[in-house]
Design a protein around this motif. Structure first.
Motif, PDB file in Angstrom:
ATOM      1  N   VAL A 115      11.753  33.545  39.025  1.00  0.00           N
ATOM      2  CA  VAL A 115      11.596  34.969  38.736  1.00  0.00           C
ATOM      3  C   VAL A 115      12.071  35.298  37.322  1.00  0.00           C
ATOM      4  O   VAL A 115      11.440  36.060  36.593  1.00  0.00           O
ATOM      5  N   LEU A 116      13.179  34.700  36.913  1.00  0.00           N
ATOM      6  CA  LEU A 116      13.781  35.038  35.622  1.00  0.00           C
ATOM      7  C   LEU A 116      13.130  34.348  34.430  1.00  0.00           C
ATOM      8  O   LEU A 116      13.210  34.842  33.315  1.00  0.00           O
ATOM      9  N   SER A 117      12.528  33.201  34.628  1.00  0.00           N
ATOM     10  CA  SER A 117      11.983  32.451  33.484  1.00  0.00           C
ATOM     11  C   SER A 117      10.481  32.692  33.360  1.00  0.00           C
ATOM     12  O   SER A 117       9.673  31.905  33.822  1.00  0.00           O
ATOM     13  N   THR A 118      10.131  33.765  32.736  1.00  0.00           N
ATOM     14  CA  THR A 118       8.727  34.111  32.518  1.00  0.00           C
ATOM     15  C   THR A 118       8.178  33.294  31.350  1.00  0.00           C
ATOM     16  O   THR A 118       8.801  33.222  30.301  1.00  0.00           O
ATOM     17  N   PRO A 119       7.008  32.663  31.539  1.00  0.00           N
ATOM     18  CA  PRO A 119       6.414  31.897  30.438  1.00  0.00           C
ATOM     19  C   PRO A 119       6.056  32.796  29.257  1.00  0.00           C
ATOM     20  O   PRO A 119       5.855  34.005  29.427  1.00  0.00           O
ATOM     21  N   PRO A 120       5.947  32.221  28.068  1.00  0.00           N
ATOM     22  CA  PRO A 120       5.547  33.018  26.903  1.00  0.00           C
ATOM     23  C   PRO A 120       4.142  33.601  27.104  1.00  0.00           C
ATOM     24  O   PRO A 120       3.298  32.988  27.740  1.00  0.00           O
ATOM     25  N   HIS A 121       3.907  34.761  26.570  1.00  0.00           N
ATOM     26  CA  HIS A 121       2.597  35.425  26.590  1.00  0.00           C
ATOM     27  C   HIS A 121       2.158  35.842  27.991  1.00  0.00           C
ATOM     28  O   HIS A 121       0.971  36.038  28.221  1.00  0.00           O
ATOM     29  N   ILE A 142       2.831  37.896  40.203  1.00  0.00           N
ATOM     30  CA  ILE A 142       1.602  37.664  40.971  1.00  0.00           C
ATOM     31  C   ILE A 142       1.296  36.173  41.038  1.00  0.00           C
ATOM     32  O   ILE A 142       0.937  35.642  42.091  1.00  0.00           O
ATOM     33  N   LEU A 143       1.462  35.481  39.910  1.00  0.00           N
ATOM     34  CA  LEU A 143       1.164  34.044  39.872  1.00  0.00           C
ATOM     35  C   LEU A 143       2.109  33.233  40.734  1.00  0.00           C
ATOM     36  O   LEU A 143       1.674  32.388  41.525  1.00  0.00           O
ATOM     37  N   TYR A 144       3.429  33.440  40.602  1.00  0.00           N
ATOM     38  CA  TYR A 144       4.327  32.596  41.380  1.00  0.00           C
ATOM     39  C   TYR A 144       4.254  32.928  42.861  1.00  0.00           C
ATOM     40  O   TYR A 144       4.450  32.052  43.702  1.00  0.00           O
TER      41      TYR A 144
END
Length: 103
Positions: A27-33, A41-43
């Motif tokens: 939840v906390l580590s969102t990919p760049p862009h 939604i993706l995870y």
């Protein structure tokens, strides 16, 4: 070309998801862009039962392969069509198809 780029990008996001060890870390580590809402939604999709089931089925199917498919995302049928003789229109035989896609 856009479809291929999207497929690669989606694969990179799934690798990012697999890199995370815990749900909180995911939840906390969102990919760049990627926005936080899109990442959520993706995870959640990656966690879904349908995705997990399809992933297990695909893994089992890949284990059954005797020869790895190395001809990009195209199946052998389009490759066979692309490799046909320009004069006669005759498609290559199994040996020439294998040689054209693996060598």
């Amino acid at each position: 070309m856009v479809k291929e780029q999207f497929k690669e990008y989606r694969g990179e996001l799934h690798q990012w998801y697999k890199w995370c060890r815990t749900h909180d870390e995911t939840v906390l580590s969102t990919p760049p862009h990627v926005t936080i809402d899109d990442w959520r939604i993706l995870y959640e999709r990656f966690l879904s039962d349908a995705f997990q089931k399809r992933s297990r089925i695909n893994s089992l199917n890949r284990e059954k392969l005797q020869v790895n498919h190395v001809a990009s995302s195209k199946s052998f049928v389009p490759h066979r069509y692309d490799m046909r003789d320009s004069v006669t229109g005759q498609e290559p035989g199994p040996v020439n198809l294998y040689r054209g896609t693996h060598c």
